[in-house]
Enzyme design. Structure first.
Site: not given
Ligand code: UDP
Ligand code: MG
Length: 153
Positions: A9, A49, A57, A91, A112, A115, A126
């Site tokens: 990222k 997303y 968000f 996450t 974080n 991805h 993807e």
């Molecule tokens: N994200 C965020 N706030 C939240 C949940 C997710 O900013 O409460 C962002 C975070 O960067 C995350 C991305 O959205 O990696 C995608 O969310 P997902 O639930 O798919 O999490 P991941 O698969 O990346 O663990």
């Molecule tokens: Mg995800």
């Protein structure tokens, strides 16, 4: 063998952590099958997303993902999708276990570091979203025997 998608990222690019994160996947024993730098569009991010589109968000996360180019990687290995997800960790970086990438490098839920595809179905979609077929290289590792036992591969 499974292939999975990892995105380094913008926070990782900006903090100069790209090499360190790539190094983790290499050390683990995954094969790098494709890699490129891309400045993502809002359109692509809306697709990527889509599962978050009802969240407050959604736009913030998409905007953060296009503050600068990202590095997109395809890693291959036995059960690579699950292995890479576990290496990424939870996450929210503040909840991710030490030893995971997010647990070691992130204090944020949004910023974080990586991805990672979360299932075989998602990985397939993807990888197609971010790579042309010609950008995925199926070169053999000449020393595969030092990564796996005969009956594992
Ligand atoms: N994200 C965020 N706030 C939240 C949940 C997710 O900013 O409460 C962002 C975070 O960067 C995350 C991305 O959205 O990696 C995608 O969310 P997902 O639930 O798919 O999490 P991941 O698969 O990346 O663990
Ligand atoms: Mg995800």
């Amino acid at each position: 063998m499974e292939k999975t998608l990892v995105i380094l990222k913008p926070c990782t690019v900006q903090r100069g952590l790209m090499g360190e994160i790539i190094n983790r996947f290499e050390r683990k024993g995954l094969r790098l099958a494709g890699m490129k730098m891309v400045w993502l569009s809002d359109e692509t991010l809306s697709e990527h997303y889509a599962h978050l589109k009802e969240k407050s968000f959604f736009q913030r996360v998409k905007d953060a993902m296009r503050t600068c180019p990202v590095v997109i990687c395809c890693w291959e290995g036995l059960e690579a999708i699950r292995v890479v997800r576990e290496m990424a960790g939870k996450t929210n970086g503040r909840n991710a276990a030490p030893g995971t990438i997010r647990g070691d490098y992130s204090m944020s839920v949004q910023e974080n570091i990586v991805h990672a595809s979360d299932s075989p179905e998602t990985a397939e979609i993807e990888l197609k979203r971010f790579f042309d077929e010609s950008e995925i290289y199926d070169y053999p590792l000449n020393n595969l025997w030092s990564f796996y036992a005969n009956d594992e591969i």
